[in-house]
Design an enzyme around this catalytic site. Sequence first.
Site, PDB file in Angstrom:
ATOM      1  CE  LYS A 144      60.775  39.196  52.582  1.00 48.48           C
ATOM      2  NZ  LYS A 144      60.836  39.469  53.658  1.00 48.48           N
ATOM      3  CE1 TYR A 186      49.294   7.606  58.368  1.00 46.39           C
ATOM      4  CE2 TYR A 186      49.872   9.779  57.568  1.00 46.39           C
ATOM      5  CZ  TYR A 186      50.036   8.841  57.857  1.00 46.39           C
ATOM      6  OH  TYR A 186      50.867   8.044  56.716  1.00 46.39           O
TER       7      TYR A 186
END
Length: 413
Positions: free
Chosen positions: A55, A285
Site C-alpha cells: 500500500k 527563515y
Amino acid sequence: MTYEATAHAGTGAEASVAKSAVLERSAVIDLEAVRHNVRQFVGIASPAAVMAVVKADAYGHGAVQVARAALDAGAAWLGVAHISEALGLRAAGIDAPLLAWLHTRESNFAAAVAAGVDVGISGWELDAVVVAAREQERPARVHLKVDTGLGRNGCTIADWDQLVGQAMEYQDEGLLRVVGIFSHLAVADEPHRPETDDQLAVFREAIAMAEDAGVDTEVRHIANTPAALSRPDSHFDLVRVGLGIYGLSPFEGATSAELGLHPAMTVRTLLSNCKQVPEGQGVSYGLNYRTSSQSTLGLVPLGYADGVPRIGTGGPVRVKGVNYPVVGRIAMDQMVIDLGELTPEAAAEFKGAEAVMFGDGSDGGPTADDWAAVAGTNNYEIVTRISGRVPRSYVNEAPIPAHANAAAGTAAK
C-alpha cells in the site's frame, strides 16, 4: 557513492525519464534488499504464507517494482489499502492473490470483482460487493474483518454472527466466496503489552464462531511485521508484512541489522552550493541559527516538498564520509548543513558532492530511524512521505543468484 540508474518519474510511475550520469536527486531502491527481507519473513513465518503489503506505493518504494521483487522472493499474497491501488497492480500484469481492505461508498467494487481482487469486508461493504458480483456475473472473493480491539475498521464481535450469517447466505447463492477472516493488531510493536493476547483471544473466538456457521476459509490472518517477528502464535495461515519488507525495524530498541533486515531506500542528492560565511551568519527563515565562527555552509536541495520533515532540523546528512546536522529551518525546497571552517580549496570540492539524507547505515551514514528520532515520528512515515518530486531509481532489478549472495556474505565476514 553515486547512482547511475533509470529513474521513474514520480512515485511508482511506469514512464521513464532520460538517463543521467548522476541524478540530481533520487530515492534509490535496492530490490535485492527487498527480496532478502521477504526471504527472511518467509522463513520466519513458515508454514504460514507471507503477504507483502505494498500500500501507499509500497511505502514510497514503488508498488509495481516491490510487488514483483516480493513475489520473486516467495511472497504468496499482496496487500493494499485501496481498490485503486490493487487495480494499478493488475494493470501492470501482476496476477497474484491480492487483498484490498479500506473502502468508501465510492470504491469501485465492480472493477475489483472483475479483476479478481479480494475485498476486505467490515460490514456495510457486503451488500455493495454483492451488487458488483451480480453486475459482473462473477462471485466476489471476500475476507471478513473482525475488530479485535484496535477500534478502527472491522465488525465488532457483538455483530460478528450477523455478518458471518449474511455472508454465508450470499455464498450459498453463489454470489461470493468467504476466502479469509482477518483482523489487525494494535500494540504488537510493544511485545510486553497484554492487549495482543486479548486481541488474539477475540480473534480465535471469531474464527470458531465462523467455523460453526460453516465458513471454510483459505486464510486466517492477523499478524503484522512486529507480530511476525515476536508472536509465532499469531501467524495462523498468513502474515501481513509491511514495514519489514522495506528493511525497517518495528521495535524501539532493535535495529534493522539486529533483526537481519536490510533497509531498501537511500535518499540522496548533490550539494547545490557551498560557500564560506562569517561568524554570526544567519541561516534560513527566521534566522534561528547563526554560525558560531567563520564557517562553510552547504546547500542541500531537498525540503519539505520532497518529504523532508519541516521540523527535522538537526537531522543528519552525510557528505564525504561525515554526518552533518541540518541547521536552520528546513524550507520547501532546501535545507542547509554547516560544514565548519574549510579552506577555499576544500570548500570547492564540496560543491556538487553527493549528500545522503538516509540509507541503510552500513557505512555509518544516517538512517530513516535517525530522521524519525529528530522529527518525533516513526520510520514508516519518513520513507512513505518522500514525495513524487524525488524520482525513484532501482538497483538490482534482476534477482541476484543465491550463490552470488552466499559469496558476498562470506566475503563480508
